[in-house]
Design a protein around this motif. Structure first.
Motif, PDB file in Angstrom:
ATOM      1  N   TYR A   1      14.243   4.403 -10.037  1.00 41.91           N
ATOM      2  CA  TYR A   1      13.768   3.073  -9.665  1.00 41.91           C
ATOM      3  C   TYR A   1      14.939   2.169  -9.289  1.00 41.91           C
ATOM      4  O   TYR A   1      14.860   1.389  -8.351  1.00 41.91           O
TER       5      TYR A   1
ATOM      6  N   LEU B   1      16.076   3.343  -5.826  1.00 40.25           N
ATOM      7  CA  LEU B   1      15.114   3.115  -4.753  1.00 40.25           C
ATOM      8  C   LEU B   1      14.874   1.638  -4.458  1.00 40.25           C
ATOM      9  O   LEU B   1      14.548   1.275  -3.327  1.00 40.25           O
TER      10      LEU B   1
ATOM     11  N   THR C   1      16.755   0.018  -1.470  1.00 39.51           N
ATOM     12  CA  THR C   1      16.640   0.686  -0.171  1.00 39.51           C
ATOM     13  C   THR C   1      15.225   0.845   0.325  1.00 39.51           C
ATOM     14  O   THR C   1      15.025   1.261   1.467  1.00 39.51           O
ATOM     15  N   THR C   2      14.233   0.545  -0.494  1.00 39.34           N
ATOM     16  CA  THR C   2      12.836   0.750  -0.114  1.00 39.34           C
ATOM     17  C   THR C   2      12.159  -0.596   0.104  1.00 39.34           C
ATOM     18  O   THR C   2      12.204  -1.451  -0.765  1.00 39.34           O
ATOM     19  N   PRO C   3      11.531  -0.752   1.265  1.00 39.16           N
ATOM     20  CA  PRO C   3      10.810  -2.016   1.489  1.00 39.16           C
ATOM     21  C   PRO C   3       9.533  -2.066   0.632  1.00 39.16           C
ATOM     22  O   PRO C   3       8.887  -1.044   0.404  1.00 39.16           O
TER      23      PRO C   3
ATOM     24  N   ILE D   1       8.202  -0.603  -5.460  1.00 38.32           N
ATOM     25  CA  ILE D   1       8.400   0.804  -5.802  1.00 38.32           C
ATOM     26  C   ILE D   1       7.706   1.167  -7.111  1.00 38.32           C
ATOM     27  O   ILE D   1       7.865   2.255  -7.615  1.00 38.32           O
TER      28      ILE D   1
END
Length: 67
Positions: free
Chosen positions: A53, A56, A59-61, A64
């Motif tokens: 987590y 991520l 870097t994750t739109p 998460i």
């Protein structure tokens, strides 16, 4: 991938917290030593579980979090 990691972390944490601790105490090890080892293992598996987590999130739109 994250699901497999979660299962692995839960299994290892369960083995140390529920399975190994009482067995070691039953065999005569001091509770203070067993408790330290179990807490250290729980902390380590928690870090491994939280790491995906943390990696991520930047870097994750979007979210998460799990459903």
């Amino acid at each position: 991938m994250i699901g497999a990691l979660a299962v692995s972390v839960g299994t290892v944490g369960g083995i140390y917290g529920i399975g190994v601790g009482p067995v070691l105490v039953g065999r005569g090890m001091p509770v203070a030593k067993v408790a330290r080892a179990v807490l250290a293992a729980t902390f380590a598996t928690s870090l491994v579980g939280a790491a995906p987590y943390a990696l991520l999130a930047p870097t994750t739109p979007g979210s998460i979090s799990h459903d």
